[in-house]
Design an enzyme around this catalytic site. Structure first.
Site, short mmCIF file in Angstrom:
data_model
loop_
_atom_site.label_atom_id
_atom_site.label_comp_id
_atom_site.label_asym_id
_atom_site.label_seq_id
_atom_site.Cartn_x
_atom_site.Cartn_y
_atom_site.Cartn_z
N CYS A 115 -4.10 48.93 -24.77
CA CYS A 115 -4.59 48.14 -25.90
C CYS A 115 -3.42 47.54 -26.68
CB CYS A 115 -5.47 48.98 -26.82
SG CYS A 115 -4.64 50.41 -27.53
N ARG A 149 -9.63 48.81 -34.90
CA ARG A 149 -8.67 49.43 -35.82
C ARG A 149 -9.32 49.75 -37.17
NH1 ARG A 149 -5.91 44.96 -33.53
NH2 ARG A 149 -4.08 45.53 -32.28
N ARG A 204 -10.10 53.53 -33.31
CA ARG A 204 -8.90 54.36 -33.50
C ARG A 204 -8.86 54.87 -34.93
NH1 ARG A 204 -3.30 51.35 -32.81
NH2 ARG A 204 -3.79 50.73 -34.95
N HIS A 262 -28.53 26.72 -50.57
CA HIS A 262 -28.75 25.37 -50.03
C HIS A 262 -27.49 24.83 -49.36
CE1 HIS A 262 -28.70 20.94 -50.33
NE2 HIS A 262 -29.91 21.10 -49.81
N SER A 294 1.46 49.74 -26.02
CA SER A 294 2.76 49.25 -25.56
C SER A 294 3.71 48.91 -26.70
CB SER A 294 2.57 48.03 -24.65
OG SER A 294 1.88 47.00 -25.32
N ASN A 295 3.18 48.60 -27.89
CA ASN A 295 4.05 48.26 -29.01
C ASN A 295 4.93 49.44 -29.40
OD1 ASN A 295 2.37 46.08 -28.86
ND2 ASN A 295 1.60 46.20 -30.95
#
Length: 792
Positions: free
Chosen positions: A746, A505, A573, A415, A697-698
């Site tokens: 990504c 991920r 991944r 509810h 890119s990290n």
């Protein structure tokens, strides 16, 4: 008035009869008449009509007397509302039926009993207001239901109580707030064969996701026994998501069901709660086959009505037969404007006091008022946060003035959840402990804006609401994909314009939904850590094969994301935990070495073929195979992270093929992360083994500049905009184009820096995958860049 105007059997009733028998009964008649030939089972019954109700009010002076009792009512004064409502109900129950109306009800009941060849048939007696279940005004739960009623005398009392329930406190308040005249609404009473779900199970089915409005799923909730315990929030239900396009179950959430409601032999208390045997508490309350049957019926009902539906069902334990016992329009998401994206964002966070299931995606803050009994609701003030064990329809007058609601008990169809959704109030249900953790007068913030997990924070935290119109948003030539971590945000994020998911991920699914190191599940019987083994046993209750727990939960997390964006590509991944992160999973310390620099240690592809970890990687492969083959979500693709050498790639690809994941079979595609300079230098060789690349890119920045991105000491050097990093990215894109394989990105850079996204477009990248909250602003920047590069 002729008696035949007092009663309408379901066989003579259609949806056009809403003004005569109300939405609930009209819908039952509609389904009984028109959907039975499609195999949908609806118990037979009849309804008293609006004419019968109005006849009762006029013949007995009830109308005039009720008007006097309600004259001058202020619904915000809950004490006054309570006194007047009680007086009206007492008056109705004390009033005798006119003889002709009493005879009409008794005669219809005998005819229904004869239909089922049963003397004094047990029936369910339900209220159905003539304005109930209209698309823009849900009256769900406003009136009463009486179950397991048998015999003419009991039936007449139940009908009278149903009529009185048109004037419960919450119903009076609801009508006033919605602008309905009390006497322009009539009450029909439905009398329907009782389904013996006390011996089996019952529940609710929505043909739309209740939190996001995602329309491609059916949500089936179920518990043991009668369904009242779902609505009352006494039992958290099992929940199953069925994906409509593939008609497959994509998620099972099995709760611990400690009690169930059954019939009682006591006429004054026709139902009671009893314990569920321990052996059954962790089992599914219905089978997968029954879930799919309910989903199939729900889709047929939705198609018949041409709109999203909220459906109640029951499983008869004697017949082992499912029945639909109610269907009404879903009234929240089906009328929502999806051209405006609304996002609630906390501007700061604090200590988490409690957590549970989030309802909606909003944030609310205020002073808590802990009320554990209906008698205390008069103390509630507008703008406070209601903290309680659970709510029922009598709490509605104060719920509508709350800034947020938090309960100890309940699931997403209880509810508190239903009313909060309708009112647009943030609500967290099923915390288990909030009433013990929060005191009246304490300032708290309730956040439903962080996915499926609703959080209660200490203090009143500042938050903002971002609203973005997507009506006129253009579509770039560069594909705009999304990075999705948790499945909890997938349905909601799917409404943002996108071309699929460039990075899903596994780590989030493993950390949040599984919580256990895969090798601890594989070697469960040999575990030395006793506390960890005990915790694993609790989490995997119902699973003899602990490996299957990992496969199922990982597959379901993936499937939710793949379904949310179907049929667009979703690239999952494989796991990329570092050793210190894997060690934090339950049972993980027995299997993880201590490394000086886990960032460049045993991670990614190097794990998958190692003898120690290969059995765990094979579970990941099995999960992807299950999603693609059993759940039929063939839009799910896979990606290998941190692949240092060509030999590593070849070893991983062979293991995948051995486990049923072979490139090109049934459209299966395999991608490789480009996050190591070696991936760029040998891009031509890697391109021969994979269908495409995604630039991370990290890590590429970390390894190009020689910076540990976990180290604060050298954080000033870390910069994705560094020319060396951009040069490597430029080469990677060029080499992928020459090899005629796809290439996207990504990593975090284009989400954080619109100018970085513009640089990628200039290099001709195929796709850019962004965090959901940056998609709109980055899309606008990309459109501007494309316009300059390719002017009209």
């Amino acid at each position: 008035m002729p008696e035949n105007n007092f009663i309408k059997f379901f066989k003579d009733t259609t949806i056009k009869d809403v003004p005569i028998v109300g939405g609930k009964n009209a819908s039952l008649g509609e389904m009984y008449q028109k959907l039975s030939d499609q195999g949908i089972k609806v118990p037979n019954g009849f309804a008293t009509t609006a004419d019968a109700y109005n006849y009762l009010l006029e013949q007995t002076q009830l109308k005039q007397n009720i008007k006097k009792l309600l004259d001058g009512l202020n619904t915000r004064d809950v004490t006054d509302l309570g006194k007047r409502g009680a007086a009206v109900r007492k008056l109705i129950v004390a009033t005798e039926f006119p003889d002709d109306l009493k005879q009409a009800i008794a005669s219809a009941y005998k005819e229904l009993s004869d239909f089922y060849k049963t003397e004094n048939l047990h029936v369910a007696v339900r209220s159905s207001a003539t304005a109930e279940d209209l698309p823009d005004a849900s009256f769900a739960g406003q009136q009463e239901t009486f179950l397991n009623i048998s015999g003419e005398a009991e039936l007449l009392i139940a009908v009278k109580k149903c009529i009185a329930s048109l004037f419960t406190n919450r119903a009076i308040s609801y009508r006033v707030d919605k602008g309905f005249d009390h006497f322009k609404i009539s009450l029909s009473v439905g009398v329907q064969k009782m389904i013996r779900s006390d011996l089996a199970a019952s529940g609710v089915t929505f043909t739309i996701d209740t939190e996001s409005g995602f329309a491609n799923t059916v949500l089936v909730s179920s518990i043991y026994g009668l369904g009242e315990n779902i609505v009352q929030g006494k039992v958290d239900p099992d929940e199953f998501y069925v994906f409509k396009p593939t008609n497959t179950i994509i998620s099972h959430s099995v709760s611990r069901k400690k009690i169930k409601m059954i019939y009682s032999a006591n006429p004054s208390k026709p139902v009671k709660d009893v314990p569920v045997p321990a052996v059954d508490q962790h089992k599914q309350s219905i089978t997968d086959k029954q879930v799919l049957q309910l989903a199939d019926w729900a889709m047929k009902i939705e198609k018949h009505y041409g709109r999203a539906m909220d459906i109640e069902w029951a499983l008869d334990g004697r017949e082992n037969q499912l029945y639909i016992i109610q269907a009404r329009p879903e009234t929240i998401h089906s009328v929502r404007d999806y051209s405006v994206i609304e996002e609630y964002v906390l501007e700061k966070k604090s200590k988490i006091i409690s957590s549970g299931r989030s309802v909606g995606n909003r944030v609310g803050a205020g002073v808590a008022n802990r009320i554990m009994d209906i008698k205390g609701i008069a103390k509630f003030k507008p703008g406070q946060v209601l903290v309680t064990d659970m709510t029922d329809p009598d709490w509605e007058p104060i719920m509508k003035i709350a800034s947020a609601i938090v309960t100890d008990k309940g699931g997403r169809t209880c509810h508190a959840a239903i009313v909060s959704r309708e009112l647009g109030i943030p609500c967290v249900v099923g915390t288990g402990d909030v009433s013990r953790q929060v005191k009246t007068g304490q300032a708290i913030t309730v956040s439903c804006a962080e996915g499926d997990l609703g959080l209660v924070y200490e203090g009143q935290l500042p938050f903002k609401i971002n609203k973005t119109s997507i009506k006129n948003l253009g579509k770039p030539k560069t594909k705009i994909m999304m990075n999705i971590g948790s499945p909890d945000i997938a349905f909601q994020s799917s409404f943002i314009p996108n071309d699929g998911v460039g990075l899903a991920r596994e780590e989030f699914i493993i950390n949040d939904r599984i919580k256990i190191h895969p090798l601890a599940l594989i070697n469960y019987d040999k575990l030395k850590n006793k506390p960890a083994k005990k915790k694993i046993g609790e989490l995997t209750a119902g699973y003899k094969d602990k490996k299957q727990y990992f496969i199922d939960k990982l597959a379901e997390g993936m499937a939710i994301i793949a379904a949310a964006f179907y049929p667009k590509d979703v690239i999952i991944r494989f796991s990329d935990f570092k050793t210190n992160e894997y060690a934090n999973l339950i049972g993980g310390t027995e299997y993880e070495p201590l490394e000086g620099n886990p960032m460049i240690g045993w991670r990614g592809a190097s794990r998958y073929y190692s003898p120690q970890f290969k059995p765990a990687f094979e579970l990941e492969c099995a999960a992807i195979k299950k999603v693609r083959e059993q759940m039929k979500l063939v839009n799910l693709k896979a990606m290998v992270p941190f692949c240092r050498t060509i030999k590593e790639a070849e070893q991983v690809i062979k293991i995948m093929a051995d486990n049923g994941l072979k490139r090109g079979v049934s459209g299966f595609e395999l991608y490789c992360m480009v996050e190591i300079p070696a991936n760029v230098i040998l891009a031509e060789e890697f391109a021969k083994l994979f269908d495409g690349f995604s630039i991370g890119s990290n890590d590429l920045t970390q390894l190009t500049l020689g910076v540990d991105r976990d180290s604060a000491l050298v954080s000033q050097v870390y910069d994705e905009n560094n020319q060396a990093v951009k040069t490597l990215i430029k080469h990677a894109i060029a080499k992928a184009k020459a090899a005629k394989v796809k290439i996207g990105i990504c990593g975090q850079a284009p989400s954080d820096f619109p100018e970085f996204a513009q640089f990628l477009v200039e290099q001709g990248i195929d796709s850019i995958s962004l965090n959901p909250d940056t998609v709109i602003k980055t899309t606008l920047a990309i459109l501007e860049t494309e316009k300059k590069l390719r002017p009209l």
